[in-house]
Design an enzyme around this catalytic site. Sequence first.
Site, PDB file in Angstrom:
ATOM      1  N   ASP A 125       0.845  -1.197   0.000  1.00  0.00           N
ATOM      2  CA  ASP A 125       0.000   0.000   0.000  1.00  0.00           C
ATOM      3  C   ASP A 125       0.883   1.251   0.000  1.00  0.00           C
ATOM      4  OD1 ASP A 125      -2.890   1.087   0.557  1.00  0.00           O
ATOM      5  OD2 ASP A 125      -1.516   2.253   1.814  1.00  0.00           O
TER       6      ASP A 125
ATOM      7  N   TYR B  54       3.181  10.039   0.807  1.00  0.00           N
ATOM      8  CA  TYR B  54       4.111   9.416   1.771  1.00  0.00           C
ATOM      9  C   TYR B  54       5.565   9.750   1.425  1.00  0.00           C
ATOM     10  CZ  TYR B  54       0.001   6.540   2.957  1.00  0.00           C
ATOM     11  OH  TYR B  54      -1.250   6.103   3.304  1.00  0.00           O
TER      12      TYR B  54
ATOM     13  N   LYS C 123      -2.463   6.430  -4.023  1.00  0.00           N
ATOM     14  CA  LYS C 123      -3.552   7.375  -3.714  1.00  0.00           C
ATOM     15  C   LYS C 123      -3.284   8.762  -4.296  1.00  0.00           C
ATOM     16  CE  LYS C 123      -3.841   4.847   0.604  1.00  0.00           C
ATOM     17  NZ  LYS C 123      -2.445   4.583   0.995  1.00  0.00           N
TER      18      LYS C 123
ATOM     19  N   HIS D  17      -7.432  10.007  -1.875  1.00  0.00           N
ATOM     20  CA  HIS D  17      -6.889   9.864  -0.516  1.00  0.00           C
ATOM     21  C   HIS D  17      -7.814  10.457   0.558  1.00  0.00           C
ATOM     22  CE1 HIS D  17      -2.695   9.315   1.485  1.00  0.00           C
ATOM     23  NE2 HIS D  17      -3.651   9.095   2.354  1.00  0.00           N
TER      24      HIS D  17
END
Length: 340
Positions: free
Chosen positions: A60, A65, A95, A128
């Site tokens: 994931d 990130y 996302k 997201h």
Amino acid sequence: MQFLKKYSQAIKIKMAISDYVLLHTGQKMPLIGLGTWKSSPGEVKEAVWNAVKTGYRHIDCAAVYNNEAEIGEFFKEHVGADKMVRREELFVTSKLWNTKHHPEDVEASCCKTLEDLKLTYLDLYLIHWPHAFERGDNPFPKNPDGTIRYDFIDYKETWKAMESLVKKGLVKAIGLSNFNSRQIDDIISIANIKPTVLQIECHPYLAQNELIGHCQKHGLVVTAYSPLGSSDRLWKASDEPFLLEDTNVKAIAEKHGKSPAQILLRWQVQRGVVAIPKSVNPARIAQNLQVFDFTLTEDDMKRIGTLNRNWRYIVPKIKVDNEFVPRDAQHPHYPFNDPY
Ligand code: A2P
């Protein structure tokens, strides 16, 4: 020699088997995936390597990130014919970030993620959050007082652009993250391609029973993020309940000869919820996948069910004057003002 090769292939295949759920697209989504939020560049590549070596087939990711390029190095080196794992054996999610909700930004964002991950398609692409930030390349655009600069584009418009990604073959499935039940219904009301997955914070302190029921009714699979309580988050307060130290969870763990983390993960997969525990530690990465060799009793499941206290660890916060304060709650599309 031939026998050995066949034998090692068989072992590899056996190791790769973890249970999965079927999406309405027909895709198999492994019930345990490796979470990569909070895994810094410098440690995430090795974490993914350890995970895949141990048998994970679900990773994931997310653009925000800030580590997709490093994960991409692993994919480039180890994914493909005659490599550690074939592309079609892996389930990769990413996302779309809040600054990229405008329809004309969606494809470029997806392509940037693909370029970073060194992949030609994603198995799943999620919006997201339902609320948007001001367009641009700064992921957290701010006013002089430190608050976020918002954008108010309707997420239904974003969804239409997400559908184009499926049609173009850039992603196999699309879904949502952090949407509430009303917002899911909004999407379904206009969707030509239905959402497959809702990814939400979920663990025994935030069981999300109503939202999971709503998703099941509409054919969405639920993925639990922060299934272990995300104790490595930046804005952790000292008075928060510590899920991995819960006495009930610990007692059940002791009874089964498992760790508290394994009980938390088994509870999710046993009720059909996908979980994406984050770890960068090889032993814990391996441990988190070993949840398919035991079963919680009905009483265990019920006992864990009583721990629900609608406790949300992941409330977006921002640092103002050296203090973390809640963010986004005034945005009209902020998801957590509704009951579920
Ligand atoms: P680490 O990365 O050092 O293993 P969540 O998935 O809920 O976000 O939780 C992630 C946090 O839980 C990280 O601090 C991670 O640390 C830790 N963690 C991951 N797996 C385990 C485990 N099996 N036992 C204890 N802590 C774990």
